[in-house]
Design a protein around this motif. Structure first.
Motif, PDB file in Angstrom:
ATOM      1  N   THR A   1     -36.172  -6.734  19.365  1.00 42.71           N
ATOM      2  CA  THR A   1     -35.941  -8.324  19.194  1.00 42.71           C
ATOM      3  C   THR A   1     -35.869  -8.634  17.884  1.00 42.71           C
ATOM      4  N   MET A   2     -36.576  -7.973  16.771  1.00 42.42           N
ATOM      5  CA  MET A   2     -36.378  -8.541  15.377  1.00 42.42           C
ATOM      6  C   MET A   2     -34.939  -7.852  14.695  1.00 42.42           C
ATOM      7  N   ASP A   3     -34.471  -6.730  15.454  1.00 39.94           N
ATOM      8  CA  ASP A   3     -33.056  -6.104  14.984  1.00 39.94           C
ATOM      9  C   ASP A   3     -32.072  -7.044  15.654  1.00 39.94           C
ATOM     10  N   VAL A   4     -32.274  -7.811  16.870  1.00 37.34           N
ATOM     11  CA  VAL A   4     -31.321  -8.702  17.431  1.00 37.34           C
ATOM     12  C   VAL A   4     -31.343  -9.999  16.676  1.00 37.34           C
ATOM     13  N   MET A   5     -32.435 -10.406  16.049  1.00 40.78           N
ATOM     14  CA  MET A   5     -32.484 -11.536  15.284  1.00 40.78           C
ATOM     15  C   MET A   5     -32.014 -11.295  13.840  1.00 40.78           C
ATOM     16  N   GLY A   6     -32.113  -9.900  13.260  1.00 38.78           N
ATOM     17  CA  GLY A   6     -31.501  -9.884  12.271  1.00 38.78           C
ATOM     18  C   GLY A   6     -29.825 -10.062  12.126  1.00 38.78           C
ATOM     19  N   HIS A   7     -29.378  -9.696  13.330  1.00 37.57           N
ATOM     20  CA  HIS A   7     -27.928  -9.636  13.631  1.00 37.57           C
ATOM     21  C   HIS A   7     -27.572 -11.109  13.691  1.00 37.57           C
ATOM     22  N   LEU A   8     -28.328 -11.880  14.503  1.00 38.51           N
ATOM     23  CA  LEU A   8     -27.758 -13.156  14.986  1.00 38.51           C
ATOM     24  C   LEU A   8     -27.930 -14.123  13.899  1.00 38.51           C
ATOM     25  N   ALA A   9     -29.095 -14.095  13.003  1.00 39.14           N
ATOM     26  CA  ALA A   9     -29.140 -14.929  11.972  1.00 39.14           C
ATOM     27  C   ALA A   9     -28.538 -14.506  10.612  1.00 39.14           C
ATOM     28  N   PHE A  10     -28.352 -13.480  10.482  1.00 42.85           N
ATOM     29  CA  PHE A  10     -27.572 -13.006   9.291  1.00 42.85           C
ATOM     30  C   PHE A  10     -26.576 -11.944   9.270  1.00 42.85           C
ATOM     31  N   ALA A  11     -26.425 -11.401  10.324  1.00 36.68           N
ATOM     32  CA  ALA A  11     -25.390 -10.422  10.799  1.00 36.68           C
ATOM     33  C   ALA A  11     -25.560  -9.175   9.913  1.00 36.68           C
ATOM     34  N   HIS A  12     -26.870  -9.154   9.857  1.00 37.94           N
ATOM     35  CA  HIS A  12     -27.564  -7.962   8.967  1.00 37.94           C
ATOM     36  C   HIS A  12     -28.337  -6.967   9.864  1.00 37.94           C
ATOM     37  N   PRO A  13     -27.916  -5.700   9.923  1.00 33.84           N
ATOM     38  CA  PRO A  13     -28.709  -4.782  10.444  1.00 33.84           C
ATOM     39  C   PRO A  13     -29.966  -4.339  10.102  1.00 33.84           C
ATOM     40  N   LEU A  14     -31.120  -4.814  10.528  1.00 30.74           N
ATOM     41  CA  LEU A  14     -32.470  -4.371   9.918  1.00 30.74           C
ATOM     42  C   LEU A  14     -32.893  -2.746  10.358  1.00 30.74           C
ATOM     43  N   SER A  15     -32.214  -2.450  11.669  1.00 26.53           N
ATOM     44  CA  SER A  15     -32.355  -1.314  12.390  1.00 26.53           C
ATOM     45  C   SER A  15     -33.954  -0.727  12.395  1.00 26.53           C
ATOM     46  N   LEU A  16     -34.813  -1.723  12.636  1.00 28.15           N
ATOM     47  CA  LEU A  16     -36.231  -1.427  13.093  1.00 28.15           C
ATOM     48  C   LEU A  16     -36.411  -0.018  14.026  1.00 28.15           C
ATOM     49  N   GLN A  17     -35.641  -0.390  15.169  1.00 30.21           N
ATOM     50  CA  GLN A  17     -35.610   0.869  16.317  1.00 30.21           C
ATOM     51  C   GLN A  17     -35.340   2.166  15.735  1.00 30.21           C
ATOM     52  N   THR A  18     -34.561   2.387  14.743  1.00 28.82           N
ATOM     53  CA  THR A  18     -34.145   3.815  14.327  1.00 28.82           C
ATOM     54  C   THR A  18     -34.618   4.111  12.929  1.00 28.82           C
ATOM     55  N   GLU A  19     -35.179   3.145  12.156  1.00 28.60           N
ATOM     56  CA  GLU A  19     -35.639   3.426  10.664  1.00 28.60           C
ATOM     57  C   GLU A  19     -37.013   2.627  10.644  1.00 28.60           C
ATOM     58  N   THR A  20     -37.668   3.444   9.530  1.00 30.85           N
ATOM     59  CA  THR A  20     -39.037   2.665   9.305  1.00 30.85           C
ATOM     60  C   THR A  20     -38.902   1.685   8.336  1.00 30.85           C
ATOM     61  N   ARG A  21     -37.908   1.396   7.276  1.00 34.20           N
ATOM     62  CA  ARG A  21     -37.769   0.767   6.059  1.00 34.20           C
ATOM     63  C   ARG A  21     -38.184  -0.748   6.237  1.00 34.20           C
ATOM     64  N   PHE A  22     -37.963  -1.309   7.470  1.00 30.69           N
ATOM     65  CA  PHE A  22     -38.114  -2.572   7.378  1.00 30.69           C
ATOM     66  C   PHE A  22     -39.310  -2.938   8.438  1.00 30.69           C
ATOM     67  N   ARG A  23     -39.913  -1.819   8.936  1.00 30.35           N
ATOM     68  CA  ARG A  23     -40.988  -2.295   9.991  1.00 30.35           C
ATOM     69  C   ARG A  23     -42.182  -3.093   9.633  1.00 30.35           C
ATOM     70  N   PHE A  24     -42.396  -2.949   8.182  1.00 26.58           N
ATOM     71  CA  PHE A  24     -43.355  -3.861   7.704  1.00 26.58           C
ATOM     72  C   PHE A  24     -43.267  -5.340   8.026  1.00 26.58           C
ATOM     73  N   MET A  25     -41.982  -5.953   8.273  1.00 24.80           N
ATOM     74  CA  MET A  25     -41.693  -7.132   8.489  1.00 24.80           C
ATOM     75  C   MET A  25     -42.608  -7.639   9.731  1.00 24.80           C
ATOM     76  N   ILE A  26     -42.749  -6.668  10.654  1.00 21.94           N
ATOM     77  CA  ILE A  26     -43.487  -7.118  11.903  1.00 21.94           C
ATOM     78  C   ILE A  26     -45.027  -7.478  11.568  1.00 21.94           C
ATOM     79  N   GLN A  27     -45.629  -6.502  10.855  1.00 18.26           N
ATOM     80  CA  GLN A  27     -46.941  -6.818  10.417  1.00 18.26           C
ATOM     81  C   GLN A  27     -47.226  -7.880   9.541  1.00 18.26           C
ATOM     82  N   GLY A  28     -46.128  -7.989   8.598  1.00 21.01           N
ATOM     83  CA  GLY A  28     -46.352  -9.104   7.594  1.00 21.01           C
ATOM     84  C   GLY A  28     -46.184 -10.629   8.408  1.00 21.01           C
ATOM     85  N   SER A  29     -45.312 -10.469   9.501  1.00 17.39           N
ATOM     86  CA  SER A  29     -45.014 -11.811   9.944  1.00 17.39           C
ATOM     87  C   SER A  29     -46.438 -12.225  10.954  1.00 17.39           C
TER      88      SER A  29
END
Length: 422
Positions: A78-106
């Motif tokens: 769902t965060m990947d979907v919102m990254g695309h919807l709000a900013f057309a930006h691939p966060l790729s949380l499903q396949t990469e670990t780079r931005f997964r801290f956003m879940i815990q931070g939020s």
């Protein structure tokens, strides 16, 4: 106000001025309109395909009795979907670990923000201020991720800038890029959370209840697999809208586990020209009094929903008769001018995820069940026969502004007769 980053500066969630709120809402409505959703659907489906690929992996690899934590998978999706919807930006949380801290931070920010919202006197003591929450997110590099998405959007085109107007303070994108990013950033935090956390809890709860309810599971599986001859047919369509039991199951999960389970407090706006007192249902409300309706309590009121702690999707169908749900007491998206503008988007996203998953896979509850929250003293009176502590029939969640959850833990197997294509 607790959610203000500076005095006098408001976002869509907390703006008091009705005209400004109406203008902001009109702009965000364009982002989540039916027309926009249809254009966005290929991107949404691509992210769902990544999710299905991960489920296929779990279905073919022996995970023992542990199963897979669905709230984790859903939060990444769902965060990947919102990254695309709000900013057309691939966060790729499903396949990469780079931005997964956003879940815990939020999640951490929501936790402390909710304490401040429910115990507003703490704000005057500066124990839990919005500035403190901002510092928390900054420490998690959350701002860095948001800044990257916002800057990318600002550099695209004038239309991309227009899409961000509702996130600004003055309905104008500052020509200074750095200043524009600062103005948009805080609103973006709420937007991402509203679109991802709420969908995650609904999906997590629904899959838990389906795993616990054989009759509902079989009926929904049959409906989905009968409606679509092949997976490619599963998209926004009359066929998907015609899956009335799917919608009933979603509504029942929303009833039992409303994504914002707490109370959104409100009070009458002070005005020099206001002479009439505030009266609600015949009760005079003194100036400065906060009022609100608790969504979880309302959704579990026996007067409106008989046997409220039982997952019973049929209550939403015409066949329910006298046992039908009272739709006027159903407020998972709130109601009125402040209701969730993304309601249609949420139903579309959830419907597609559930339908595609059931078309491909069968699943069952794993040994982990509902997760760690299930064993905690999370709600209710153990001596009350109506309490959710009686057995494991209710999916546990915590009120952290949006709901927090763990699990369910499920085991998947590929539907019999399907070729291994993923």
């Amino acid at each position: 106000m607790i959610t203000q980053r500076t005095p006098g500066i408001y976002g869509l969630f907390n703006v008091i001025d009705r005209q400004l709120h109406r203008a902001k809402r009109k702009l965000v409505a364009k982002v989540v309109s039916d027309q926009s959703i249809r254009k966005f659907e290929p991107t949404l489906l691509a992210e769902v395909d990544v999710f299905l690929h991960k489920l296929h992996h779990h279905a073919t690899v022996d995970d023992g009795d542990a199963g897979v934590n669905m709230s984790m998978l859903f939060s990444h999706l769902t965060m990947d979907v919102m990254g695309h919807l709000a900013f057309a930006h691939p966060l790729s949380l499903q396949t990469e670990t780079r931005f997964r801290f956003m879940i815990q931070g939020s999640a951490a920010a929501n936790y402390y923000l909710n304490i401040a919202m429910q115990l507003s006197f703490l704000a005057s003591l500066h124990i839990l201020s919005y500035r403190w929450i901002r510092a928390l997110l900054r420490g998690q590099n959350y701002f860095e991720a948001l800044d990257q998405m916002i800057k990318t959007q600002l550099e695209k085109s004038d239309k991309s800038k227009q899409d961000l107007l509702f996130m600004t303070d003055t309905m104008r994108v500052n020509e200074d890029t750095e200043q524009a990013v600062k103005e948009i950033r805080s609103e973006a935090i709420f937007f991402l959370t509203a679109g991802s956390d709420t969908t995650t809890i609904t999906l997590s709860a629904l899959f838990f209840y389906l795993a616990q309810s054989p009759a509902a599971y079989q009926r929904l599986t049959q409906e989905v697999r009968s409606a679509f001859a092949q997976e490619e047919d599963i998209r926004s369509s009359p066929e998907l809208s015609g899956c009335i039991f799917l919608r009933a199951c979603i509504d029942e999960a929303l009833r039992m586990n409303p994504p914002l389970p707490g109370t959104l407090w409100r009070q009458q706006v002070a005005s020099a020209s206001k002479t009439e007192p505030l009266v609600i249902d015949g009760h005079l409300i003194p100036a400065g009094t906060e009022v609100g309706v608790n969504a979880y309590a309302l959704h579990h009121n026996e007067e409106y929903f008989p046997d409220p702690f039982t997952f019973h999707p049929e209550r939403w169908l015409a066949e329910a008769g006298e046992g039908a749900a009272n739709r006027s007491a159903f407020i998972p998206f709130s109601i009125g001018a402040r209701s969730c503008a993304g309601k249609s988007m949420a139903y579309t996203e959830i419907s597609l995820i559930v339908a595609k998953t059931l078309w491909h896979f069968d699943f069952e509850l794993a040994a982990g069940g509902a997760g760690t929250l299930a064993s905690s003293n999370w709600a209710g009176d153990p001596k009350d026969s109506r309490s959710p502590l009686q057995g494991d029939a209710v999916f546990p969640m915590l009120d952290h502004f949006t709901a927090a959850q763990d699990g369910p833990f499920l085991r998947f197997r590929q539907r019999k007769g399907l070729p291994c294509t993923r």
